[in-house]
Design a protein around this motif. Structure first.
Motif, PDB file in Angstrom:
ATOM      1  N   LEU A 190       0.847  -1.189   0.000  1.00  0.00           N
ATOM      2  CA  LEU A 190       0.000   0.000   0.000  1.00  0.00           C
ATOM      3  C   LEU A 190       0.883   1.240   0.000  1.00  0.00           C
ATOM      4  O   LEU A 190       1.824   1.341   0.797  1.00  0.00           O
ATOM      5  CB  LEU A 190      -0.896  -0.010   1.240  1.00  0.00           C
ATOM      6  CG  LEU A 190      -1.752   1.231   1.507  1.00  0.00           C
ATOM      7  CD1 LEU A 190      -2.779   1.412   0.393  1.00  0.00           C
ATOM      8  CD2 LEU A 190      -2.433   1.108   2.862  1.00  0.00           C
TER       9      LEU A 190
ATOM     10  N   ARG B 242      -0.516  -6.328 -15.357  1.00  0.00           N
ATOM     11  CA  ARG B 242      -1.338  -6.045 -14.183  1.00  0.00           C
ATOM     12  C   ARG B 242      -2.803  -6.251 -14.523  1.00  0.00           C
ATOM     13  O   ARG B 242      -3.199  -6.181 -15.686  1.00  0.00           O
ATOM     14  CB  ARG B 242      -1.104  -4.613 -13.691  1.00  0.00           C
ATOM     15  CG  ARG B 242      -1.653  -3.526 -14.588  1.00  0.00           C
ATOM     16  CD  ARG B 242      -1.252  -2.166 -14.063  1.00  0.00           C
ATOM     17  NE  ARG B 242      -1.930  -1.089 -14.790  1.00  0.00           N
ATOM     18  CZ  ARG B 242      -1.682   0.196 -14.595  1.00  0.00           C
ATOM     19  NH1 ARG B 242      -0.763   0.579 -13.704  1.00  0.00           N
ATOM     20  NH2 ARG B 242      -2.338   1.104 -15.281  1.00  0.00           N
TER      21      ARG B 242
ATOM     22  N   ALA C 212      -6.589  -5.149 -12.846  1.00  0.00           N
ATOM     23  CA  ALA C 212      -7.453  -4.508 -11.863  1.00  0.00           C
ATOM     24  C   ALA C 212      -8.790  -5.236 -11.830  1.00  0.00           C
ATOM     25  O   ALA C 212      -9.162  -5.898 -12.813  1.00  0.00           O
ATOM     26  CB  ALA C 212      -7.641  -3.045 -12.214  1.00  0.00           C
TER      27      ALA C 212
ATOM     28  N   PRO D 168      -3.781   6.361  -8.105  1.00  0.00           N
ATOM     29  CA  PRO D 168      -4.789   5.383  -7.682  1.00  0.00           C
ATOM     30  C   PRO D 168      -5.160   4.403  -8.795  1.00  0.00           C
ATOM     31  O   PRO D 168      -5.441   3.230  -8.510  1.00  0.00           O
ATOM     32  CB  PRO D 168      -5.972   6.265  -7.282  1.00  0.00           C
ATOM     33  CG  PRO D 168      -5.347   7.539  -6.814  1.00  0.00           C
ATOM     34  CD  PRO D 168      -4.163   7.738  -7.729  1.00  0.00           C
ATOM     35  N   GLU D 169      -5.139   4.853 -10.039  1.00  0.00           N
ATOM     36  CA  GLU D 169      -5.478   3.957 -11.145  1.00  0.00           C
ATOM     37  C   GLU D 169      -4.413   2.910 -11.417  1.00  0.00           C
ATOM     38  O   GLU D 169      -4.615   2.019 -12.249  1.00  0.00           O
ATOM     39  CB  GLU D 169      -5.783   4.751 -12.420  1.00  0.00           C
ATOM     40  CG  GLU D 169      -4.738   5.763 -12.785  1.00  0.00           C
ATOM     41  CD  GLU D 169      -5.078   7.165 -12.286  1.00  0.00           C
ATOM     42  OE1 GLU D 169      -5.541   7.302 -11.126  1.00  0.00           O
ATOM     43  OE2 GLU D 169      -4.875   8.115 -13.069  1.00  0.00           O
TER      44      GLU D 169
ATOM     45  N   THR E 153      -3.598   0.903  -9.117  1.00  0.00           N
ATOM     46  CA  THR E 153      -3.993  -0.172  -8.217  1.00  0.00           C
ATOM     47  C   THR E 153      -4.397  -1.404  -9.014  1.00  0.00           C
ATOM     48  O   THR E 153      -5.254  -1.336  -9.890  1.00  0.00           O
ATOM     49  CB  THR E 153      -5.158   0.274  -7.323  1.00  0.00           C
ATOM     50  OG1 THR E 153      -4.714   1.328  -6.469  1.00  0.00           O
ATOM     51  CG2 THR E 153      -5.664  -0.885  -6.471  1.00  0.00           C
TER      52      THR E 153
ATOM     53  N   GLN F 290      -0.158  -7.694  -4.910  1.00  0.00           N
ATOM     54  CA  GLN F 290      -1.125  -6.594  -4.889  1.00  0.00           C
ATOM     55  C   GLN F 290      -0.414  -5.265  -4.697  1.00  0.00           C
ATOM     56  O   GLN F 290       0.418  -5.110  -3.793  1.00  0.00           O
ATOM     57  CB  GLN F 290      -2.132  -6.808  -3.757  1.00  0.00           C
ATOM     58  CG  GLN F 290      -3.138  -5.688  -3.595  1.00  0.00           C
ATOM     59  CD  GLN F 290      -4.143  -5.627  -4.734  1.00  0.00           C
ATOM     60  OE1 GLN F 290      -4.704  -6.660  -5.132  1.00  0.00           O
ATOM     61  NE2 GLN F 290      -4.387  -4.424  -5.269  1.00  0.00           N
TER      62      GLN F 290
ATOM     63  N   THR G 297      -1.625  -1.342  -4.104  1.00  0.00           N
ATOM     64  CA  THR G 297      -2.753  -0.470  -3.832  1.00  0.00           C
ATOM     65  C   THR G 297      -2.236   0.939  -3.618  1.00  0.00           C
ATOM     66  O   THR G 297      -1.365   1.164  -2.776  1.00  0.00           O
ATOM     67  CB  THR G 297      -3.534  -0.930  -2.587  1.00  0.00           C
ATOM     68  OG1 THR G 297      -3.970  -2.286  -2.773  1.00  0.00           O
ATOM     69  CG2 THR G 297      -4.738  -0.035  -2.342  1.00  0.00           C
TER      70      THR G 297
ATOM     71  N   SER H  35      -3.372   4.661  -2.636  1.00  0.00           N
ATOM     72  CA  SER H  35      -4.453   5.431  -2.018  1.00  0.00           C
ATOM     73  C   SER H  35      -4.368   6.891  -2.434  1.00  0.00           C
ATOM     74  O   SER H  35      -3.284   7.425  -2.666  1.00  0.00           O
ATOM     75  CB  SER H  35      -4.376   5.315  -0.494  1.00  0.00           C
ATOM     76  OG  SER H  35      -3.170   5.870  -0.022  1.00  0.00           O
TER      77      SER H  35
END
Length: 122
Positions: A11, A36, A38, A86-87, A89, A117, A119, A121
């Motif tokens: 994160l 990747r 999503a 954020p995109e 992620t 993963q 992420t 924020s």
């Protein structure tokens, strides 16, 4: 057979950086790539590197922010991700192609890592 072990996800706040690693073992291969996926979206190409020449390839939207590199001795590929948004992620996968297929197509890759993963924020 090629075994791939990924690490480095997590994160991070928007604007931050992460470095993903993927170590390969087993038979020889031509290319290592990063993809990747999503939630609700198709798996998309991020970057790739031809193992012998070191030539790199990037998705247009990742140029300038993501850097792929390799350590031949450790049989490891890295994906340095900067200015994360954020995109970005998604679950990030490394993959290996044993032949010289299209670096951009997931179907060209023969072995895949378990995914890590990432992420970001806001």
């Amino acid at each position: 057979q090629v075994q791939l072990v990924e690490s480095g996800g997590g994160l991070v706040q928007a604007g931050g950086s992460l470095r993903l690693s993927c170590t390969a073992s087993g038979r020889t291969f031509s290319t290592m790539g990063w993809f990747r996926q999503a939630p609700g979206k198709e798996r998309e190409f991020v970057a790739a590197i031809r193992w012998s020449s070191g030539r790199t390839y990037y998705a247009d939207s990742k140029k300038g922010r993501f850097i792929i590199s390799r350590d031949n001795v450790k049989n490891t590929v890295y994906l340095q991700m900067n200015s994360l948004k954020p995109e970005d992620t998604a679950v990030y996968y490394c993959a290996v192609d044993v032949d010289y297929g299209s670096v951009y197509s997931p179907s060209a890759y023969d072995y895949w890592g378990q995914g890590t993963q990432v992420t970001v924020s806001s």
